[in-house]
Design an enzyme around this catalytic site. Structure first.
Site, PDB file in Angstrom:
ATOM      1  N   GLY A 208       0.740  -1.203  -0.217  1.00 53.96           N
ATOM      2  CA  GLY A 208       0.081   0.065  -0.421  1.00 53.96           C
ATOM      3  C   GLY A 208       1.256   0.952   0.522  1.00 53.96           C
ATOM      4  N   PRO A 210       2.678   5.072   0.736  1.00 51.48           N
ATOM      5  CA  PRO A 210       2.747   5.363   2.417  1.00 51.48           C
ATOM      6  C   PRO A 210       2.611   5.790   3.463  1.00 51.48           C
ATOM      7  CG  PRO A 210       4.915   6.507   0.682  1.00 51.48           C
ATOM      8  CD  PRO A 210       3.066   6.199   0.504  1.00 51.48           C
ATOM      9  N   GLY A 211       2.230   5.654   4.443  1.00 48.34           N
ATOM     10  CA  GLY A 211       1.299   6.463   5.022  1.00 48.34           C
ATOM     11  C   GLY A 211      -0.209   5.703   5.747  1.00 48.34           C
ATOM     12  N   THR A 212      -0.318   4.397   5.154  1.00 50.54           N
ATOM     13  CA  THR A 212      -1.170   3.821   4.511  1.00 50.54           C
ATOM     14  C   THR A 212      -1.633   3.132   6.285  1.00 50.54           C
ATOM     15  OG1 THR A 212      -0.451   2.519   3.115  1.00 50.54           O
ATOM     16  CG2 THR A 212      -2.575   4.139   2.961  1.00 50.54           C
ATOM     17  N   GLY A 213      -0.746   2.952   6.506  1.00 53.29           N
ATOM     18  CA  GLY A 213      -0.819   1.791   8.240  1.00 53.29           C
ATOM     19  C   GLY A 213       0.056   0.738   8.235  1.00 53.29           C
ATOM     20  N   LYS A 214       0.834   0.385   7.120  1.00 46.40           N
ATOM     21  CA  LYS A 214       0.990  -0.907   7.232  1.00 46.40           C
ATOM     22  C   LYS A 214       1.903  -1.666   8.459  1.00 46.40           C
ATOM     23  CE  LYS A 214       3.383   0.004   3.057  1.00 46.40           C
ATOM     24  NZ  LYS A 214       2.252   1.524   3.784  1.00 46.40           N
ATOM     25  N   HIS A 432      -3.732  37.685 -10.777  1.00 45.42           N
ATOM     26  CA  HIS A 432      -3.911  35.582 -11.401  1.00 45.42           C
ATOM     27  C   HIS A 432      -4.494  34.903 -10.288  1.00 45.42           C
ATOM     28  CE1 HIS A 432      -0.520  32.210 -12.286  1.00 45.42           C
ATOM     29  NE2 HIS A 432      -1.375  31.635 -10.860  1.00 45.42           N
ATOM     30  N   GLU A 433      -5.225  34.840  -9.127  1.00 43.84           N
ATOM     31  CA  GLU A 433      -5.484  33.936  -8.620  1.00 43.84           C
ATOM     32  C   GLU A 433      -6.889  34.046  -8.596  1.00 43.84           C
ATOM     33  OE1 GLU A 433      -4.105  31.660  -6.891  1.00 43.84           O
ATOM     34  OE2 GLU A 433      -2.091  32.146  -6.974  1.00 43.84           O
ATOM     35  N   ASP A 510       1.803  26.488 -13.065  1.00 49.86           N
ATOM     36  CA  ASP A 510       0.460  26.189 -13.786  1.00 49.86           C
ATOM     37  C   ASP A 510       1.086  25.309 -15.029  1.00 49.86           C
ATOM     38  OD1 ASP A 510      -0.333  26.858 -11.085  1.00 49.86           O
ATOM     39  OD2 ASP A 510      -0.978  29.369 -12.936  1.00 49.86           O
TER      40      ASP A 510
END
Ligand code: ADP
Ligand code: MG
Ligand code: ZN
Length: 625
Positions: A208, A210-214, A432-433, A510
């Protein structure tokens, strides 16, 4: 220091002591001990008195033997041999003459150093070198680096004592938990399975992002089953010295077998388990990794899971794992640990919210809804950040606003308020924004606009327009992609419009993202009519090797390459024209947003909506285009 090391030190010390003892004794045993030392003058007196029968003239000393009639003894005693040290640098021709006069028989003698000294002279250094070498080699074989004579560096973490993680701490990965229940059950009562003769999987590979809790899940399995948990990271195996990794694998399995039932967890399996063929293909040959991998394969074959050792491993790039590792009898069971969906994110947030004092009215669902695509580690981070923010605010509880701010921090980074912009630059960023924002509000398939700001949050950016999808998206249609490109082009197009065609460097990011999207549309998704539903180019990165530079195998002709460029440009230019039309038609609201941004710096959705509806002359035309 562990016991083994103590033994080694004691052994070494004994060796040294023995050598020193031999040296000491040999120096005592020298034959010179059978004489009586006298001064040179005494020696001369004895000689002149005619008490000596023979005299030996050695390199450094004179040894004279007293006449029996002088000593009156039947047998010669050691003290009847007189030894005197010769005077260095004195002419002794006078002495020789006196010896002759006394009719003493005399001769020379070359002093011999005792044989033991000669032998030791070369044996000792050789012994010393051999000992150092031997200790070093043993260290090496036991898993330390050859250069680290200090501590054994094999990092095998036995975390059984502080293993309190259980399935209750892992939220939102129900399928994975279900799969792992069986492993837990086996570790709890192996006898049940042994009786039936069923074969328990030896290896479970957690796959899975990274960081998904393996890692968390692996620990939870150990915690649920209440067994020892040995963990080692794939990258710790791979060191500079060939053979070290393999030795560590051996060590790990040895320790595990002693502590069975237990779990051996190999994190980042891809660091050692990378496909061997792919390594060669690119031209590297990594002996060390290959040896480590081979040792791992051998160890996995060499034991039976009925012994109670279960190997778990984790990776986020299953496609690079060597197929030999995935064969039956090795990591034959793979468990997918996927990104959490909305319901899972709520569950994960709840798990972590238990650890902080949360205000009553906080609705974690709204936070979960705002964080599509985030993984468990991000969500844990959000709760933690929110708690810190609440503390900084001097609050008693974590409130919704803390969580909202924490989401922004985790998602966008910290606000960089300290930057001072000139009024001209501030205006340009606002325009721009405003362009991005208005296009996002206008086109049909853009993700809902959440906020627009001219306070930068990430490095290099000058402002941001935040859009949030309402739900997970697993695929995108062509119109959705085109509208996404339109929003990306909105900033640059607004600048062109406002400043009469004068562009700035502010749109580089962008444009890069738009280009990447459009190229994917053409070469990967088959969204260009002239090129048809084909893919062009085969990416080597990710599939075989992980590298920072994207390698691509080009499987198309030069003409096709030109066509790809042409089609990409056509799509971007068409979209650009469409965006220009939108902004020209809505010039007035765009300018209004820009002015308001200059004034307030950040506008959220509600403020934008109010701004656009209030006394808007073209309010009627504000329907999706
Ligand atoms: P991985 O090994 O997949 O990269 P970790 O297991 O190291 O991820 O997760 C890091 C942290 O994120 C965990 O310590 C935990 O706090 C949190 N976390 C990740 N996934 C979950 C989950 N499903 N439930 C609860 N917390 C999670
Ligand atoms: Mg991990
Ligand atoms: Zn922009």
């Amino acid at each position: 220091m562990d016991r083994k090391q103590w033994h080694r030190w004691i052994f070494t010390a004994l060796n040294l002591a023995a050598i020193l003892a031999v040296l000491y004794v040999s120096s005592r045993v020298a034959p010179s001990s059978e004489t009586k030392e006298v001064s040179y003058s005494d020696f001369l007196t004895e000689l002149r008195a005619g008490h000596l029968t023979t005299v030996q003239v050695a390199e450094r000393e004179l040894i004279g033997v007293l006449k029996p009639e002088v000593t009156n003894a039947k047998k010669p005693q050691p003290e009847h041999r007189l030894k005197a040290t010769r005077l260095p640098g004195v002419d002794e021709s006078q002495l020789l003459k006196e010896l002759e006069d006394q009719h003493v028989s005399f001769g020379g003698k070359i002093e011999e150093t005792p044989w033991i000294w000669g032998v030791l002279g070369w044996v000792f250094p050789v012994l010393l070198i051999a000992m150092i070498y031997g200790v070093g080699m043993r260290r090496l074989a036991q898993g330390g680096g050859a250069m680290t004579f200090g501590k054994n560096r094999a990092k095998i973490h036995d975390e059984s004592s502080r293993m309190q993680v259980t399935f209750a701490d892992v939220a939102g990965v129900d399928e994975a938990k279900l799969e792992l229940e069986e492993v837990v059950d086996f570790l709890k009562q192996p006898a049940k399975y042994q009786k039936l003769g069923g074969r328990i999987p030896k290896g479970v590979l957690l796959v899975g992002p990274p960081g998904t809790g393996k890692t968390l899940l692996a620990k939870a399995v150990a915690g649920e089953a209440r067994v020892s948990f040995f963990s080692i990271s794939g990258s710790e195996f791979v060191e500079m010295f060939v053979g070290v990794g393999a030795a560590r694998v051996r060590d790990l399995f040895q320790q595990a077998k002693v502590k069975a039932p237990c779990i051996v967890f190999i994190d980042e399996l891809d660091a050692i388990g990378k496909s061997r063929s792919s390594g060669r293909q690119i031209g590297f040959s990594n002996d060390e990794r290959e040896q480590t991998l081979n040792q791992l394969l051998a160890e996995m074959d060499g034991f039976d899971s009925s012994e109670g050792v279960i190997i778990m491993a984790a990776t986020n790039t299953p496609e690079v794992i060597d197929p030999a590792l995935l064969r039956a009898g090795r990591f034959d069971r793979q468990v997918l640990v996927d990104r959490p969906d909305l319901k899972d994110r709520v569950a994960i947030l709840r798990v972590h919210a238990r650890k902080v004092r949360m205000a009553e009215d906080v609705n974690l669902e709204t936070i979960a809804a705002r964080t599509p695509g985030m993984v468990g580690a991000d969500l844990a981070n959000i709760i933690n950040e929110a708690a810190l923010l609440a503390v900084r605010r001097g609050g008693e509880q974590v409130e919704l606003r803390d969580l909202e701010e924490a989401v922004d921090r985790v998602m966008l980074g910290l606000e960089k308020k300290s930057r001072v912009m000139s009024p001209e630059e501030k205006e340009r960023v606002s325009v721009h924004e405003a362009g991005h924002a208005l296009v996002a509000l206008t086109v049909k398939y853009a993700d809902p606009l959440h906020r627009v700001s001219i306070i930068p949050r990430s490095i290099g950016a000058l402002g941001y327009t935040l859009q949030l999808p309402t739900q997970e998206r697993y695929l995108m249609t062509q119109p959705q992609l085109e509208d996404q490109i339109a929003v990306l082009l909105g900033g640059r197009t607004a600048e062109e419009l406002h400043y009469g065609g004068v562009a700035s460097s502010g749109a580089a990011d962008d444009l890069e993202r738009a280009t990447a999207l459009v190229r994917q549309m053409v070469t990967r998704f088959g969204m260009s009519d002239p090129l048809g539903p084909l893919t062009y180019g085969r990416s080597l990165a990710g599939k075989f090797i992980k590298s920072s530079f994207d390698m691509e195998e080009r499987n198309y002709s030069e003409q096709t390459a030109e066509k790809i460029d042409e089609e990409s440009r056509r799509i971007v230019e068409t979209t650009h024209k469409r965006v220009a039309e939108i902004l020209m038609r809505r010039r007035e609201p765009m300018e209004r947003i820009a002015r308001e941004l200059m004034r307030k710096e950040t506008l959220d959705r509600a403020e934008l909506d109010a701004l656009l509806t209030a006394e808007s002359p073209d309010h009627a035309t504000l329907t999706p285009v």
